[in-house]
Scaffold this motif. Structure first.
Motif, PDB file in Angstrom:
ATOM      1  N   HIS A  35      -6.295  53.712   1.195  1.00 33.59           N
ATOM      2  CA  HIS A  35      -6.048  55.110   1.538  1.00 33.59           C
ATOM      3  C   HIS A  35      -4.971  55.653   0.612  1.00 33.59           C
ATOM      4  N   ALA A  36      -5.210  56.825   0.082  1.00 40.58           N
ATOM      5  CA  ALA A  36      -4.236  57.497  -0.783  1.00 40.58           C
ATOM      6  C   ALA A  36      -3.543  58.592   0.029  1.00 40.58           C
ATOM      7  N   ALA A  37      -2.255  58.456   0.195  1.00 40.38           N
ATOM      8  CA  ALA A  37      -1.472  59.404   1.007  1.00 40.38           C
ATOM      9  C   ALA A  37      -1.033  60.581   0.141  1.00 40.38           C
ATOM     10  N   VAL A  38      -1.996  61.425  -0.215  1.00 41.46           N
ATOM     11  CA  VAL A  38      -1.723  62.563  -1.105  1.00 41.46           C
ATOM     12  C   VAL A  38      -1.752  63.902  -0.378  1.00 41.46           C
ATOM     13  N   ALA A  39      -1.989  63.879   0.931  1.00 39.67           N
ATOM     14  CA  ALA A  39      -2.220  65.119   1.669  1.00 39.67           C
ATOM     15  C   ALA A  39      -1.222  65.289   2.826  1.00 39.67           C
ATOM     16  N   PRO A  40       0.005  65.726   2.542  1.00 41.14           N
ATOM     17  CA  PRO A  40       1.011  65.805   3.611  1.00 41.14           C
ATOM     18  C   PRO A  40       0.905  67.035   4.516  1.00 41.14           C
ATOM     19  N   ALA A  41       0.327  68.125   4.048  1.00 42.64           N
ATOM     20  CA  ALA A  41       0.299  69.348   4.855  1.00 42.64           C
ATOM     21  C   ALA A  41      -0.835  69.304   5.874  1.00 42.64           C
ATOM     22  N   CYS A  42      -0.673  70.065   6.940  1.00 42.05           N
ATOM     23  CA  CYS A  42      -1.720  70.186   7.935  1.00 42.05           C
ATOM     24  C   CYS A  42      -1.858  71.649   8.325  1.00 42.05           C
ATOM     25  N   ASN A  43      -3.039  72.010   8.817  1.00 41.15           N
ATOM     26  CA  ASN A  43      -3.282  73.395   9.198  1.00 41.15           C
ATOM     27  C   ASN A  43      -3.314  73.607  10.712  1.00 41.15           C
ATOM     28  N   ILE A  44      -3.033  72.570  11.473  1.00 41.22           N
ATOM     29  CA  ILE A  44      -2.809  72.671  12.918  1.00 41.22           C
ATOM     30  C   ILE A  44      -1.708  71.695  13.288  1.00 41.22           C
ATOM     31  N   GLN A  45      -1.228  71.758  14.488  1.00 45.99           N
ATOM     32  CA  GLN A  45      -0.154  70.868  14.918  1.00 45.99           C
ATOM     33  C   GLN A  45      -0.591  70.040  16.117  1.00 45.99           C
ATOM     34  N   CYS A  46      -1.462  69.076  15.881  1.00 39.53           N
ATOM     35  CA  CYS A  46      -1.889  68.184  16.956  1.00 39.53           C
ATOM     36  C   CYS A  46      -1.098  66.885  16.870  1.00 39.53           C
ATOM     37  N   ASN A  47      -1.313  65.998  17.792  1.00 42.84           N
ATOM     38  CA  ASN A  47      -0.579  64.731  17.796  1.00 42.84           C
ATOM     39  C   ASN A  47      -1.031  63.772  16.698  1.00 42.84           C
ATOM     40  N   TYR A  48      -2.229  63.949  16.165  1.00 43.39           N
ATOM     41  CA  TYR A  48      -2.722  63.038  15.131  1.00 43.39           C
ATOM     42  C   TYR A  48      -1.816  63.043  13.899  1.00 43.39           C
ATOM     43  N   CYS A  49      -1.368  64.216  13.489  1.00 44.27           N
ATOM     44  CA  CYS A  49      -0.536  64.314  12.287  1.00 44.27           C
ATOM     45  C   CYS A  49       0.952  64.142  12.582  1.00 44.27           C
ATOM     46  N   ASN A  50       1.309  63.806  13.791  1.00 41.09           N
ATOM     47  CA  ASN A  50       2.704  63.546  14.110  1.00 41.09           C
ATOM     48  C   ASN A  50       3.052  62.164  13.571  1.00 41.09           C
ATOM     49  N   ARG A  51       3.685  62.121  12.420  1.00 38.91           N
ATOM     50  CA  ARG A  51       3.979  60.859  11.723  1.00 38.91           C
ATOM     51  C   ARG A  51       5.483  60.594  11.706  1.00 38.91           C
ATOM     52  N   LYS A  52       6.132  60.758  12.842  1.00 43.52           N
ATOM     53  CA  LYS A  52       7.584  60.587  12.891  1.00 43.52           C
ATOM     54  C   LYS A  52       8.005  59.137  12.676  1.00 43.52           C
ATOM     55  N   TYR A  53       7.137  58.209  13.010  1.00 43.09           N
ATOM     56  CA  TYR A  53       7.526  56.815  12.982  1.00 43.09           C
ATOM     57  C   TYR A  53       6.675  56.038  11.987  1.00 43.09           C
ATOM     58  N   ASP A  54       7.303  55.140  11.300  1.00 46.60           N
ATOM     59  CA  ASP A  54       6.608  54.243  10.381  1.00 46.60           C
ATOM     60  C   ASP A  54       6.855  52.841  10.916  1.00 46.60           C
TER      61      ASP A  54
END
Length: 152
Positions: A35-54
């Motif tokens: 997977h290439a992590a090249v897409a940081p922006a999102c156009n909605i705010q759901c829990n899927y894109c909540n990446r607070k923790y690694d």
């Protein structure tokens, strides 16, 4: 997808599923993906894109410790492909929405097609921008698109 559900599909679609490590348990053991992590922006705010923790227990596609440029992504693909002979798929699944970042997503696909034309391309999207980019997906030969259904 179990074999009963696949019975109604055309043979060429069954073959694509059976040879893709994201969609087939058997293929997962025979083919590698990156997977290439090249897409940081999102156009909605759901829990899927909540990446607070690694954390090491987090396995959703797109969860990453680093964000890449398309140029960094192709370098990584070429390096990993040189080390892992079974690498067959490049996916863009975030850490935001692939189609909310069209410049990075399609530049990465362009570079991959130029350097490794046999690699399968796939992406994950919430689908909001999908109608706007169908032609680009076809242009680069993206043959697996996952549309996520997210809720808050």
């Amino acid at each position: 997808m179990n074999s009963t559900n696949k019975n109604f599909l055309p043979e060429d679609i069954k073959e694509k599923i059976n040879n893709h490590p994201c969609y087939c348990e058997d293929a997962h053991h025979h083919y590698a993906r990156i997977h290439a992590a090249v897409a940081p922006a999102c156009n909605i705010q759901c829990n899927y894109c909540n990446r607070k923790y690694d954390c090491s227990n987090e396995s959703r596609p797109g969860v990453t410790s680093e964000r890449m440029t398309p140029e960094e992504a192709i370098k990584k693909v070429l390096y990993v492909g040189g080390e892992v002979q079974r690498l067959s798929v490049l996916g863009i699944a975030g850490p935001g929405d692939a189609l909310a970042n069209p410049k990075n997503t399609f530049e990465t696909f362009r570079l991959v097609r130029e350097k490794t034309p046999d690699l399968k391309l796939c992406l994950s999207t919430n689908g909001l921008a999908l109608p706007d980019y169908v032609d680009e997906l076809v242009k680069y030969g993206v043959d697996h698109v996952t549309v996520t259904i997210n809720s808050c």
